[in-house]
Motif scaffolding. Sequence first.
Motif, PDB file in Angstrom:
ATOM      1  N   PRO A 185       0.796  -1.315  -0.001  1.00 49.37           N
ATOM      2  CA  PRO A 185      -0.062  -0.088  -0.027  1.00 49.37           C
ATOM      3  C   PRO A 185       0.806   1.419   0.133  1.00 49.37           C
ATOM      4  O   PRO A 185       0.361   2.212  -0.480  1.00 49.37           O
ATOM      5  CB  PRO A 185      -0.855  -0.025   1.297  1.00 49.37           C
ATOM      6  N   ASN A 186       1.924   1.365   0.459  1.00 51.29           N
ATOM      7  CA  ASN A 186       2.950   2.340   0.321  1.00 51.29           C
ATOM      8  C   ASN A 186       3.657   2.547  -0.979  1.00 51.29           C
ATOM      9  O   ASN A 186       4.127   3.525  -1.065  1.00 51.29           O
ATOM     10  CB  ASN A 186       3.993   2.270   1.505  1.00 51.29           C
ATOM     11  N   GLY A 187       3.606   1.558  -1.703  1.00 49.66           N
ATOM     12  CA  GLY A 187       4.423   1.689  -3.022  1.00 49.66           C
ATOM     13  C   GLY A 187       3.917   2.329  -4.263  1.00 49.66           C
ATOM     14  O   GLY A 187       4.297   3.162  -4.621  1.00 49.66           O
ATOM     15  N   PHE A 188       2.626   1.674  -4.514  1.00 45.42           N
ATOM     16  CA  PHE A 188       1.950   1.995  -5.973  1.00 45.42           C
ATOM     17  C   PHE A 188       0.402   1.872  -6.005  1.00 45.42           C
ATOM     18  O   PHE A 188      -0.035   1.348  -5.026  1.00 45.42           O
ATOM     19  CB  PHE A 188       2.565   0.982  -6.931  1.00 45.42           C
ATOM     20  N   MET A 189      -0.076   2.898  -6.752  1.00 43.52           N
ATOM     21  CA  MET A 189      -1.620   2.920  -6.927  1.00 43.52           C
ATOM     22  C   MET A 189      -1.890   2.782  -8.449  1.00 43.52           C
ATOM     23  O   MET A 189      -0.826   3.238  -9.361  1.00 43.52           O
ATOM     24  CB  MET A 189      -1.987   4.096  -6.353  1.00 43.52           C
ATOM     25  N   SER A 190      -3.146   2.618  -8.787  1.00 44.10           N
ATOM     26  CA  SER A 190      -3.493   2.771 -10.329  1.00 44.10           C
ATOM     27  C   SER A 190      -3.586   4.044 -10.681  1.00 44.10           C
ATOM     28  O   SER A 190      -3.612   5.021  -9.840  1.00 44.10           O
ATOM     29  CB  SER A 190      -5.014   2.222 -10.276  1.00 44.10           C
ATOM     30  N   VAL A 191      -3.530   4.064 -11.936  1.00 42.91           N
ATOM     31  CA  VAL A 191      -3.625   5.391 -12.622  1.00 42.91           C
ATOM     32  C   VAL A 191      -5.044   5.168 -13.568  1.00 42.91           C
ATOM     33  O   VAL A 191      -5.579   4.134 -14.140  1.00 42.91           O
ATOM     34  CB  VAL A 191      -2.587   5.818 -13.598  1.00 42.91           C
ATOM     35  N   GLY A 214      -6.584  11.021 -20.737  1.00 36.57           N
ATOM     36  CA  GLY A 214      -5.675  11.258 -21.870  1.00 36.57           C
ATOM     37  C   GLY A 214      -4.379  11.237 -20.882  1.00 36.57           C
ATOM     38  O   GLY A 214      -3.301  10.742 -21.324  1.00 36.57           O
ATOM     39  N   ALA A 215      -4.366  11.968 -19.881  1.00 33.60           N
ATOM     40  CA  ALA A 215      -2.974  12.038 -19.135  1.00 33.60           C
ATOM     41  C   ALA A 215      -2.615  10.878 -18.369  1.00 33.60           C
ATOM     42  O   ALA A 215      -1.383  10.350 -18.573  1.00 33.60           O
ATOM     43  CB  ALA A 215      -3.091  13.130 -17.979  1.00 33.60           C
ATOM     44  N   GLY A 216      -3.521   9.928 -17.843  1.00 32.26           N
ATOM     45  CA  GLY A 216      -3.355   8.724 -17.358  1.00 32.26           C
ATOM     46  C   GLY A 216      -2.651   7.765 -18.597  1.00 32.26           C
ATOM     47  O   GLY A 216      -1.608   6.938 -18.225  1.00 32.26           O
ATOM     48  N   LYS A 217      -3.093   7.858 -19.912  1.00 29.41           N
ATOM     49  CA  LYS A 217      -2.559   6.815 -20.891  1.00 29.41           C
ATOM     50  C   LYS A 217      -1.323   7.543 -21.160  1.00 29.41           C
ATOM     51  O   LYS A 217      -0.116   6.711 -21.623  1.00 29.41           O
ATOM     52  CB  LYS A 217      -3.512   7.181 -22.037  1.00 29.41           C
ATOM     53  N   ILE A 243      -7.959  -4.785 -14.908  1.00 30.61           N
ATOM     54  CA  ILE A 243      -8.225  -4.987 -16.443  1.00 30.61           C
ATOM     55  C   ILE A 243      -7.916  -3.610 -17.221  1.00 30.61           C
ATOM     56  O   ILE A 243      -7.583  -3.820 -18.446  1.00 30.61           O
ATOM     57  CB  ILE A 243      -9.559  -5.610 -16.730  1.00 30.61           C
ATOM     58  N   ASN A 244      -8.263  -2.551 -16.812  1.00 29.80           N
ATOM     59  CA  ASN A 244      -7.976  -1.327 -17.601  1.00 29.80           C
ATOM     60  C   ASN A 244      -6.378  -1.060 -17.800  1.00 29.80           C
ATOM     61  O   ASN A 244      -6.193  -0.490 -19.214  1.00 29.80           O
ATOM     62  CB  ASN A 244      -8.448   0.005 -16.874  1.00 29.80           C
ATOM     63  N   GLU A 245      -5.650  -1.131 -16.801  1.00 28.22           N
ATOM     64  CA  GLU A 245      -4.369  -0.824 -17.079  1.00 28.22           C
ATOM     65  C   GLU A 245      -3.707  -2.057 -18.259  1.00 28.22           C
ATOM     66  O   GLU A 245      -3.000  -1.861 -18.807  1.00 28.22           O
ATOM     67  CB  GLU A 245      -3.478  -0.984 -15.927  1.00 28.22           C
ATOM     68  N   SER A 255      -1.195  -3.454 -23.117  1.00 27.25           N
ATOM     69  CA  SER A 255      -1.253  -4.425 -24.248  1.00 27.25           C
ATOM     70  C   SER A 255      -1.196  -3.615 -25.504  1.00 27.25           C
ATOM     71  O   SER A 255      -0.481  -3.818 -26.562  1.00 27.25           O
ATOM     72  CB  SER A 255      -2.431  -5.444 -24.258  1.00 27.25           C
ATOM     73  N   GLU A 256      -2.025  -2.395 -25.656  1.00 26.56           N
ATOM     74  CA  GLU A 256      -2.144  -1.827 -26.712  1.00 26.56           C
ATOM     75  C   GLU A 256      -0.806  -1.026 -27.063  1.00 26.56           C
ATOM     76  O   GLU A 256      -0.307  -0.850 -28.156  1.00 26.56           O
ATOM     77  CB  GLU A 256      -3.078  -0.743 -26.626  1.00 26.56           C
TER      78      GLU A 256
END
Length: 612
Positions: free
Chosen positions: A159-165, A170-173, A203-205, A210-211
Amino acid sequence: VSSEERASTPPRGWNSYDSFSWIISEEEFLQNAEILSQKLLAQGYEYAVVDYLWYRRKVPGAGADSLGFDMIDQWGRMMPDPDRWPSSSGGNGFTEVANKVHSMGLKFGIHVMRGISTQAVNDNSPILDTTTGRAYEESGRVWQAQDIALKEQTCAWMPNGFMSVNTDLGAGKAFLRSLYQQYASWGIDFIKNDCVFGADLNINEITYISEILKELDRPILYSLSPGTTATPDMAKAVSGLSNMYRITGDDWDTWADVAAHFDVARDFAAAKMIGSGGLLGTSWPDLDMLPLGWLTDPGSNEGPHRACRLTIQEQRTQVTLWSIVKSPLMFGGDLRNIDNTTFGLITNPTLLEINSYSSNNAEYPYLYGAYPNNRKLGRSRMNPTSREESEVEVLGLTSCKDPKASGWLVKELDQDLERICWKGNMEGRHGEPFCLSKRNSLVESDQETLHRSQYQGTLQLLASENAEFCLDASPGRKVTSSEFTRGSFSRCSWNANQMWEFHSNGTLTSSYSGQCAMRKIVKADDTASGARAWIATGRSGEIFLAYFNTNPIEMLIATHVSELGKALPGRNITSCTGKEIWTDTSYERPVTDTIATVVDSHDCALFVFNCN
C-alpha cells in the motif's frame, strides 16, 4: 513490429526474486546472466529477469513496503538505484545492462508494479508527453501525477508503494505510454507486471499496456502477476492481452506450495487455456518460478543464504508437473551456486521436450492406487484413488459473468441494519449462514463525505455487526500458493479494496478489481488427495504419462493400457513399449494390461511410451 510469433513455446529463463528478494546488484545480476548464457541458454533458458524494487535504495529503513526510498526521474518514472546499478547513473536506466545481456545472447526482463508510485504522487511529478518531449497538456493546462492517481486503489499488498492510474484520462494514458516507451528504449525484452492480476486484477491497465506493447517497434513479452484466486474465467479476459499470467500465489520451497498447484493446473488445462492465443502470439498459464538450489526468504532484505528445503523427490515432482502443464520455466536459485542435481533436473531433455512441444496436456483420471506395505490379506487390493477430504467454505472471487456469482441476498434484521448473506448455505448445511453486515458510519468526516460521493451506491461489509474489520477483495500481503483465504478482513479504511457494490441480480462486485465475490467449497487438505496423473502427446505421436504420489507414504499407482485412449481424442490403445525416465526402467516387451509402479512419498514417475 516484428512479425515473429511471441512466446510460441512457454518462455524460459532466470528471475532474481527467489535468491535475492529485491536487493540484487548489477554485478550479481550480470554474474548470474553470464552463467545462464554459458550453461542454460542452449536448453532454451533465454530470459534474464530482474524482479521487484530495482529502483529502491538499499539503505537502513528501506524494505518491501517502505515509502520514500525510491529513485524517480522528473516525470515520476522509476529509475534503477545507482548504488546497486552503477551503469544507470546519468539517466542511462538499464541501457548498459541490457546491452551486456544481449551480447551474451540472452534477452533482458524487468519487474514493474501497477500504475504509479506513491512517491511520484506525493511529489506531484508532471507527466511526460512522449509525442512532444514536454509536459502533457490538455484542456489548456499541464497535468500532474495527482491528477491521474487513483489513491483509493493502492496495491493491496504494497500500500505504500504503488496505486492505479486513471486510464480514462488522456494524461493517465500518456503516463503509461511514457513508462513503456522508456522500457523499450532501454532495450527491455520482457516485462513482468505485478499487482494487476488475480485478486488484484486491473483490467484497464492491462488492456492499455497491451495496446502500447503492440505499437512499439521492439517485441516485449508481457507477463502478469500475481495469481492469487485466479480462475479460468478471470484469465479469459486477459490471456489474449498477455503472453503469460500467474495462476497461484507465490510458490516457495514447501511441499504444501507444490501440492497446491495440482488442482489449479487441472482447471486451466480443462478450460483449454494452455497455449491459447496471446499478445501477438501465444499465452501460457504460469505456475511461478522454480525455487530450487540456493535461495533467500520471502520478502527478505538479504540475498541467497540457504539451500532449497524440498526433498529431491519433491523437486522432481515440481519440475515434472511444471513441464507437463507447459508452465513457463523461470529458475529462481542463485546460478553462481547451482549444484549438479538441480542442473540435471532443470535441463532434463525429456522434461524440456514435453514443456515446449507436447500437446493434449490434461490431468489423467483413470487411476488405481494401493499401499503395498499394508498387505493384511497377503496381496494389496487395487482401489480407484479416492479424494475424500474435509471441506471448508471460503470466500473467493470470480468473473461477474460467472452464473455462480449471483448467490447473495439482502436480509433485513430491523429497519436500521441490513445484512448481505450467501444464499447457498441458508439451509445451514455448513452451519450458520455466511453473512456480512453493512457498515453505517454515524459521524462522517470530510474525507468520508468525499468518498461517499465518489462511491455512490457502494458499501463496506463488516465481519460482524459492531466489528471494525471490513471485507477485503485482495489480502493485504503477498500470499503463497498453498494459502487460500477464507475471506480476508482488515481494519476498515476508505480504500477501493474494501468497497463492494450489491446488484439486484445477487452479485457483489469489488470496486478494487471489478471481480465478484462468491462462497465456494474447497478441500481443506489438498495433500491428502493421493495419486494424481497427467497425460500428453509428443511430436512423434509418443505418449507421456506422469504419476504423482502426494501422500506421506509410498504408493502403488496403476492404470489399464486400454484406458489411455479415453484421455486422448480419437485413439484406441491396446499395447505400449517405452521407458520410465527417473528409474531408467525399460518396457521392451509390449505392456497390454496395467502400467503399474511403486512411487515414493511426494515423488513421481514419468513414462514415455509408443503405443498401438
